[in-house]
Design a protein around this motif. Sequence first.
Motif, mmCIF file in Angstrom:
data_model
loop_
_atom_site.group_PDB
_atom_site.id
_atom_site.type_symbol
_atom_site.label_atom_id
_atom_site.label_comp_id
_atom_site.label_asym_id
_atom_site.label_seq_id
_atom_site.Cartn_x
_atom_site.Cartn_y
_atom_site.Cartn_z
ATOM 1 N N SER A 1 59.461 8.845 46.744
ATOM 2 C CA SER A 1 58.296 9.029 45.865
ATOM 3 C C SER A 1 58.950 9.118 44.230
ATOM 4 O O SER A 1 60.012 9.005 44.103
ATOM 5 C CB SER A 1 57.469 10.481 45.851
ATOM 6 O OG SER A 1 58.396 11.522 45.435
ATOM 7 N N GLN A 2 58.015 8.955 43.338
ATOM 8 C CA GLN A 2 58.152 8.627 41.942
ATOM 9 C C GLN A 2 57.156 9.616 41.201
ATOM 10 O O GLN A 2 56.080 9.450 41.666
ATOM 11 C CB GLN A 2 58.118 7.244 41.636
ATOM 12 C CG GLN A 2 58.556 7.112 40.007
ATOM 13 C CD GLN A 2 58.453 5.721 39.560
ATOM 14 O OE1 GLN A 2 58.261 4.595 40.439
ATOM 15 N NE2 GLN A 2 58.633 5.181 38.382
ATOM 16 N N SER A 3 57.832 10.085 40.182
ATOM 17 C CA SER A 3 56.749 11.239 39.390
ATOM 18 C C SER A 3 57.103 11.280 38.062
ATOM 19 O O SER A 3 58.281 10.848 37.732
ATOM 20 C CB SER A 3 56.802 12.703 39.900
ATOM 21 O OG SER A 3 58.067 13.129 39.974
ATOM 22 N N ALA A 4 56.167 11.443 37.198
ATOM 23 C CA ALA A 4 56.284 11.340 35.656
ATOM 24 C C ALA A 4 55.427 12.340 35.069
ATOM 25 O O ALA A 4 54.546 12.946 35.560
ATOM 26 C CB ALA A 4 56.041 10.091 35.201
ATOM 27 N N GLY A 5 55.826 12.745 33.892
ATOM 28 C CA GLY A 5 55.257 13.665 32.969
ATOM 29 C C GLY A 5 55.711 13.608 31.426
ATOM 30 O O GLY A 5 56.812 13.178 31.349
ATOM 31 N N ILE A 6 55.002 14.393 30.523
ATOM 32 C CA ILE A 6 55.381 14.264 29.295
ATOM 33 C C ILE A 6 55.783 15.637 28.826
ATOM 34 O O ILE A 6 55.223 16.543 28.793
ATOM 35 C CB ILE A 6 54.230 13.927 28.365
ATOM 36 C CG1 ILE A 6 53.676 12.566 28.759
ATOM 37 C CG2 ILE A 6 54.544 13.748 26.775
ATOM 38 C CD1 ILE A 6 52.776 11.998 27.838
ATOM 39 N N ARG A 7 57.340 15.759 28.506
ATOM 40 C CA ARG A 7 57.697 16.857 27.788
ATOM 41 C C ARG A 7 57.197 17.388 26.405
ATOM 42 O O ARG A 7 57.388 16.164 25.764
ATOM 43 C CB ARG A 7 59.294 16.814 27.831
ATOM 44 C CG ARG A 7 60.008 16.431 29.058
ATOM 45 C CD ARG A 7 61.439 16.116 28.931
ATOM 46 N NE ARG A 7 62.549 15.760 29.944
ATOM 47 C CZ ARG A 7 62.355 14.305 30.420
ATOM 48 N NH1 ARG A 7 61.884 13.347 29.312
ATOM 49 N NH2 ARG A 7 63.230 13.888 30.997
ATOM 50 N N PRO A 8 56.636 18.418 26.278
ATOM 51 C CA PRO A 8 56.192 18.863 24.810
ATOM 52 C C PRO A 8 57.186 19.304 23.957
ATOM 53 O O PRO A 8 57.852 20.315 23.989
ATOM 54 C CB PRO A 8 55.113 19.787 25.267
ATOM 55 C CG PRO A 8 55.582 20.278 26.510
ATOM 56 C CD PRO A 8 56.403 19.668 27.095
ATOM 57 N N THR A 9 57.947 18.042 23.291
ATOM 58 C CA THR A 9 59.073 18.318 22.439
ATOM 59 C C THR A 9 59.059 18.707 20.886
ATOM 60 O O THR A 9 57.949 18.201 20.585
ATOM 61 C CB THR A 9 60.350 17.438 22.771
ATOM 62 O OG1 THR A 9 59.705 16.320 22.261
ATOM 63 C CG2 THR A 9 60.519 17.431 24.265
ATOM 64 N N VAL A 10 59.876 19.215 20.380
ATOM 65 C CA VAL A 10 59.672 19.572 18.984
ATOM 66 C C VAL A 10 61.059 19.318 18.276
ATOM 67 O O VAL A 10 62.062 19.699 18.642
ATOM 68 C CB VAL A 10 59.491 20.810 18.478
ATOM 69 C CG1 VAL A 10 59.256 21.304 17.231
ATOM 70 C CG2 VAL A 10 58.280 21.326 19.359
ATOM 71 N N ALA A 11 61.054 18.245 17.162
ATOM 72 C CA ALA A 11 62.518 18.067 16.381
ATOM 73 C C ALA A 11 63.029 19.440 16.083
ATOM 74 O O ALA A 11 62.161 20.352 15.597
ATOM 75 C CB ALA A 11 62.071 17.268 15.358
ATOM 76 N N GLY A 12 64.126 19.814 16.418
ATOM 77 C CA GLY A 12 64.801 21.095 16.139
ATOM 78 C C GLY A 12 64.694 22.126 17.339
ATOM 79 O O GLY A 12 65.295 23.044 17.381
ATOM 80 N N ARG A 13 63.979 21.572 18.425
ATOM 81 C CA ARG A 13 64.057 22.283 19.762
ATOM 82 C C ARG A 13 63.764 23.539 19.416
ATOM 83 O O ARG A 13 64.125 24.510 20.426
ATOM 84 C CB ARG A 13 65.664 21.973 20.187
ATOM 85 C CG ARG A 13 65.992 20.785 20.531
ATOM 86 C CD ARG A 13 67.189 20.788 21.375
ATOM 87 N NE ARG A 13 67.647 19.299 21.554
ATOM 88 C CZ ARG A 13 68.518 18.622 20.758
ATOM 89 N NH1 ARG A 13 69.022 19.339 19.677
ATOM 90 N NH2 ARG A 13 68.891 17.557 20.983
ATOM 91 N N ARG A 14 62.785 23.984 18.883
ATOM 92 C CA ARG A 14 62.369 25.354 18.749
ATOM 93 C C ARG A 14 60.678 25.117 19.280
ATOM 94 O O ARG A 14 59.945 24.405 18.688
ATOM 95 C CB ARG A 14 62.603 26.073 17.773
ATOM 96 C CG ARG A 14 64.006 26.349 17.382
ATOM 97 C CD ARG A 14 64.841 27.304 18.318
ATOM 98 N NE ARG A 14 66.082 27.322 17.719
ATOM 99 C CZ ARG A 14 66.910 26.632 18.539
ATOM 100 N NH1 ARG A 14 66.732 25.682 19.036
ATOM 101 N NH2 ARG A 14 68.229 26.811 17.782
ATOM 102 N N PRO A 15 60.165 26.250 19.980
ATOM 103 C CA PRO A 15 58.882 26.027 20.302
ATOM 104 C C PRO A 15 57.924 26.152 19.399
ATOM 105 O O PRO A 15 58.310 26.630 18.149
ATOM 106 C CB PRO A 15 58.667 27.204 21.589
ATOM 107 C CG PRO A 15 60.083 27.581 21.892
ATOM 108 C CD PRO A 15 60.955 27.443 20.791
ATOM 109 N N LEU A 16 56.589 26.098 19.708
ATOM 110 C CA LEU A 16 55.619 26.157 18.697
ATOM 111 C C LEU A 16 54.631 27.351 19.136
ATOM 112 O O LEU A 16 53.717 27.193 19.844
ATOM 113 C CB LEU A 16 54.706 24.867 18.507
ATOM 114 C CG LEU A 16 55.467 23.635 18.227
ATOM 115 C CD1 LEU A 16 54.652 22.327 18.718
ATOM 116 C CD2 LEU A 16 55.989 23.753 16.516
#
Length: 347
Positions: A280-295
């Motif tokens: 199987s194959q799966s996909a998703g979107i990582r919610p990323t931020v420049a600077g790698r710190r959460p929002l």
Amino acid sequence: MKVDYIVVGLGLAGLAFVEELIAAKKTFIVFEDDSQTSSLVAGGVYNPVILKRFTPVWNAQEQLKVALPFYKKIEEKLNITVDEKFVIKKAFKSIEDQNTWFEACDKPKLIAYLDPTLDSQKYHGVIADFSFGNVHETGRIDTKKLVESYRSYLEDSQLIRFENFEYQLVCLDNQLITYKDVSASRIVFCEGFGIKKNPYFKYLPLNEAKGELLTIHAPELNIDFLLKSTLFVLPLGNNLYKVGATFNWTDKTSDPSQEGKEELVEKLKKVLNVPYTIVSQSAGIRPTVAGRRPLVGVHPTHEQLIVLNGLGTRGVMIAPTVAKNLYNHLEKEEELDKEIDIRRFSK
Ligand SMILES: Cc1cc2nc3c(=O)[nH]c(=O)nc-3n(C[C@H](O)[C@H](O)[C@H](O)COP(=O)(O)OP(=O)(O)OC[C@H]3O[C@@H](n4cnc5c(N)ncnc54)[C@H](O)[C@@H]3O)c2cc1C
């Protein structure tokens, strides 16, 4: 219906915040519309070391101290097993690679995790000409099982509605929010990449990093560790392995693509030399931020509206810590970590 909190989105972020609400006996209702898949497809690996550069992950030690008991508690509560411990074996590509490893082994923040003795063993089917370095204190949370089980648990108590949260129906009136038949004191938005449709928080600089994975069946491969080479190869049992992942910064869909598959198959040629079939194959979107710190934090003008997002590529480790900090900030006047606070971005 009157509740303390509305929570929008039940991926890793929403789940971690809901756990805080339950522990504090707050009332809440969750909305989940299945528009994003990141937490369902994630490799789920927790690893305190960035293996590209052999540097420590931001606050890794502190995050693991919160995260591991957090998942253990949910395992006990839901009577499931989601945490699987294993060693990660980093396949070196050159002698220089090995030397960088040795240097990293001496760094105080990495000593507990990186093994200075190289593993020169041959593993059938694995291409590795320069030995392996072992990373300890790592493992994997089966995020699909975790999130699906948690959603069922909430469903049993009618604490989740499987429907789209329609932003235009939010009515903000002084201290109280009304949304359809619900009135609440606060809304916590945990929509992952879905934030792009949120009129209150779409100003935040969240970037999409689509990731694709394959599940393969490789009967001749027999490894019980996570192999980190050009790709990662994660054993699932029954000769099945998760392989990934791609990074695509332009595709905004969560659909598996032919391009993603071809990239993984091509890279896999440099990692394994045994036959396999793609299951199987799966996909998703990582919610990323420049600077790698959460929002994370409170809306600049509507203080009843809150965001918990930007978990990037490491939601498993980060979510429990930032959810706890957010909850304590809202309810116990704890200061929000400045590195994650959305006040670092102007509207
Ligand atoms: C291929 C891949 C591999 C990964 N591997 C790892 C890994 O090994 N280790 C790791 O720690 N992390 C990994 N990640 C990253 C991890 O998946 C994320 O950090 C994490 O899942 C983000 O969680 P979230 O809850 O913020 O977002 P999501 O998981 O995207 O959850 C948001 C939820 O909100 C819902 N939603 C959105 N808008 C609305 C709306 N309007 N109404 C109702 N519901 C809504 C969505 O349907 C979704 O369920 C990986 C990600 C990908 C894509």
